[in-house]
Motif scaffolding. Structure first.
Motif, PDB file in Angstrom:
ATOM      1  N   THR A   1       0.838  -1.211   0.000  1.00 19.47           N
ATOM      2  CA  THR A   1       0.000   0.000   0.000  1.00 19.47           C
ATOM      3  C   THR A   1       0.868   1.256   0.000  1.00 19.47           C
ATOM      4  OG1 THR A   1      -1.518  -1.272   1.344  1.00 19.47           O
ATOM      5  CG2 THR A   1      -2.020   1.034   1.098  1.00 19.47           C
TER       6      THR A   1
ATOM      7  N   ALA B   1     -14.797  -5.776   0.557  1.00 17.02           N
ATOM      8  CA  ALA B   1     -14.833  -5.291  -0.822  1.00 17.02           C
ATOM      9  C   ALA B   1     -15.098  -6.443  -1.785  1.00 17.02           C
ATOM     10  CB  ALA B   1     -13.521  -4.594  -1.163  1.00 17.02           C
TER      11      ALA B   1
ATOM     12  N   LEU C   1      -9.126   5.833   0.763  1.00 14.76           N
ATOM     13  CA  LEU C   1      -9.081   4.372   0.909  1.00 14.76           C
ATOM     14  C   LEU C   1      -7.888   3.943   1.749  1.00 14.76           C
ATOM     15  CD1 LEU C   1     -10.057   2.950  -2.594  1.00 14.76           C
ATOM     16  CD2 LEU C   1     -11.202   2.554  -0.415  1.00 14.76           C
ATOM     17  N   GLN C   2      -6.777   4.639   1.543  1.00  8.90           N
ATOM     18  CA  GLN C   2      -5.578   4.322   2.338  1.00  8.90           C
ATOM     19  C   GLN C   2      -5.849   4.535   3.830  1.00  8.90           C
ATOM     20  OE1 GLN C   2      -2.224   6.570   0.717  1.00  8.90           O
ATOM     21  NE2 GLN C   2      -1.322   4.629   0.098  1.00  8.90           N
TER      22      GLN C   2
END
Lengths: 531, 55
Positions: free
Chosen positions: A426, A492, A476-477
């Motif tokens: 990420t 998700a 989102l992070q």
């Protein structure tokens, strides 16, 4: 075969989400009361509209009755993932109506930032924010720091029979502090409330005595600073952040409060039961302190080589405070964004990124990889090296101390490495996307690590003018850093598969749902659940 | 510790247990604050020392 959500699942999820929305709507009564008390009529109207709207939506969602009161693990995962989005959408309504944020997306970004404790804001001219909105931001911090679902469970808006354990774990709470979730919630609230109360008194006193503020203003600033420090959110009521105060004593108090929020609340409870020595015996506390020492050396070298910040006083005032803020995942910064990019050397930036990268403790108010996972990964690596050196017949259990003596199992080791790897990926994806959008690599890394670890120290790239797609990515992070990574991905996937392939009662759907680890809590008739 | 007195009523034992819980929680909060203060002071001292010897 990927499991799909069925109509019954959707009904249960909508019902539970309705409870969360109702809880957030009720929380809006506090800023509404503050607005009325301070005669802020326009904000009061904004909160009244938002409260009515949220309560209506929440109540309508509660009307969708699930067939079974217990949540399955899959349902609990989906509820937890969506609860944070739903709560943020509701919390963004007053910001949107008031026009404090330029767009609804900015308001949503601010709400997520508050709940996750990141602290990056899209609001400009914070110094002139109405008091009721300032209080609302602090309430969001407190709710988010405890966990939105945990607050709903603790207040009883979600039934305690509704798969509470799965909801609890999916929200990223690793250690259950007490056998009952509601008791756990009370312990967290008790510790956090005590720290905020003592912190407010100390910060208000410093603001009143040394910053020349009047008592009501000192109390407001003191409460905001203490809340932001204990919840490791780093939100400030002024545009320039804590640099506004220019008060070393206040910095020392805030450093102390940041540490209280960054260490594990589970360890605090264990201390209450077993004695004060447990604090420094815990592997997480040790890991945070060792990591802090490593980055302290890095930053000291970077500062001493940088002629512009070349004296020890500046290092302690500007360097050490920002370092503690980064290690604890708080995000207070005594350097402005322009100083970070333009004046500070790349060594200083790199040290801050390293300090942020680990995250604080589990069961703390901070997000990120978490110290215990890093410690487990390091222990696993050391164990592998030792295994190669030892005779092949040698068998030895690897132990570590966290809430008592624990054995490091291969499964624990694998889970820690998986999460560690996901965080690294990420971070890297954030750097790549930032660079593709024209950021300098180091600045892109700072923003990416800061958002993923819910820290909030920013190089100034994230602001109202940022591309909407990038805002969504950072959003989102922030969520990924705060919630359990795997849980979020499962949510998700579950929703995507259901949307693409269609939900419903297809034979395949039933078969798969039956294979899911079914009812996780005993139903209140005493029978173990399951259809 | 909660009372072990024989014949203490259930309500009395619960009250005493509650008092004990609050007392130990308060003590823990004070201990945690003291430890965090110690860590901050240590950070200042170490920071100063490391900065002086840094190349």
């Amino acid at each position: 075969m990927w499991p799909r959500l069925r109509i019954d699942d959707v009904r249960s999820v909508v019902n539970a989400l309705g409870a969360v929305v109702t809880a957030i709507a009720c929380a809006m009564l506090i800023p509404l009361a503050v607005a009325l008390a301070c005669r802020e009529w326009v904000p009061a109207f904004d909160f009244l509209i938002s409260f009515g709207l949220s309560l209506l939506v929440g109540s309508l969602m509660r009307l969708v009755h699930p067939r079974n009161r217990d949540l399955t693990r899959v349902q609990a995962l989906v509820v937890t993932g969506l609860a944070w989005v739903a709560a943020s959408l509701v919390a963004a309504v007053p910001f949107t109506i008031s026009g404090l944020n330029a767009t609804p997306l900015d308001a949503f970004f601010d709400a997520i930032s508050c709940y996750t404790g990141t602290g990056i804001t899209m609001i400009q001219n914070l110094g002139h924010l109405p008091l009721s909105f300032g209080i609302w931001r602090m309430i969001m911090l407190i709710i988010g720091a405890q966990g939105i679902v945990l607050v709903a469970l603790g207040l009883g808006t979600i039934s305690k029979f509704s798969g509470a354990g799965a909801l609890f774990e999916a929200e990223g709470h690793q250690d259950r502090l007490a056998p009952r979730i509601t008791t756990t919630y009370r312990f967290i609230a008790l510790f956090m409330g005590s720290f905020v109360l003592i912190g407010t008194a100390a910060c208000s006193l410093v603001c009143f005595a040394f910053c020349g503020m009047e008592l009501p203003r000192a109390l407001y600033h003191g409460f905001s600073l203490a809340t932001a420090a204990v919840t490791t959110a780093g939100i400030s009521v002024m545009d320039v952040g804590v640099a506004y105060y220019q008060q070393p004593l206040l910095n020392a108090v805030l450093m102390c409060l940041m540490f209280t929020g960054a260490f594990s609340f589970a360890v605090y409870l264990y201390m209450a039961r077993k004695g004060p020595r447990e604090f420094f015996r815990d592997i997480e506390t040790r890991m945070i302190l060792v990591w802090g020492l490593i980055v302290l050396v890095l930053l000291a070298v970077a500062f001493s080589q940088d002629g512009r910040f070349g004296d020890a006083g500046t290092f302690l005032d500007r360097g050490l405070f920002n370092l503690v803020s980064a290690v604890t995942g708080t995000g207070f910064c005594t350097l402005t964004s322009s100083q970070l990019i333009g004046v500070a050397s790349s060594g200083v930036l790199f040290s801050l990124i390293m300090a942020m990268a680990m995250g604080a403790a589990t069961s703390s108010t901070a997000g990120g990889i978490k110290a215990i996972r890093v410690a487990i990964v390091l222990k696993s690596i050391a164990n592998e090296v030792r295994r190669v050196l030892l005779p092949s017949t040698a068998r030895e259990a690897i132990r570590y101390y966290h809430l008592g003596e624990q054995v490091l199992t291969p499964e624990l080791s694998r889970n820690a490495m998986l999460v560690f790897l996901l965080f690294l990926l990420t971070y890297m994806s954030g750097v790549i996307i930032g660079v593709l959008n024209g950021f300098e690599p180091l600045d892109a890394m700072l923003e990416s690590v800061s958002c993923t670890n819910n820290c909030g120290i920013t190089a100034g790239m994230i602001g109202p003018g940022l591309d909407p797609a990038l805002k969504l990515f950072y959003l989102l992070q922030m969520l990924a850093g705060r919630l359990e990574f795997v849980a979020l991905m499962a949510t998700a996937t579950s929703i995507t598969v259901s949307v693409v392939r269609g939900a419903g009662d297809s034979p395949v759907g039933r078969k798969v749902a039956a294979s899911v680890p079914a009812r996780i809590s005993r139903s209140w008739t005493g029978r173990r659940g399951g259809r | 510790m909660p009372s072990n007195r024989p014949f203490a009523s259930r309500a009395e034992r619960r009250r005493e247990h509650g008092r004990h819980t609050v007392r130990s929680a308060f003590l823990t909060v004070v201990q945690v604050l003291a430890y965090c203060l110690f860590v901050v002071v240590l950070a200042y001292v170490l920071g100063f020392a490391v900065f002086l010897v840094a190349p």
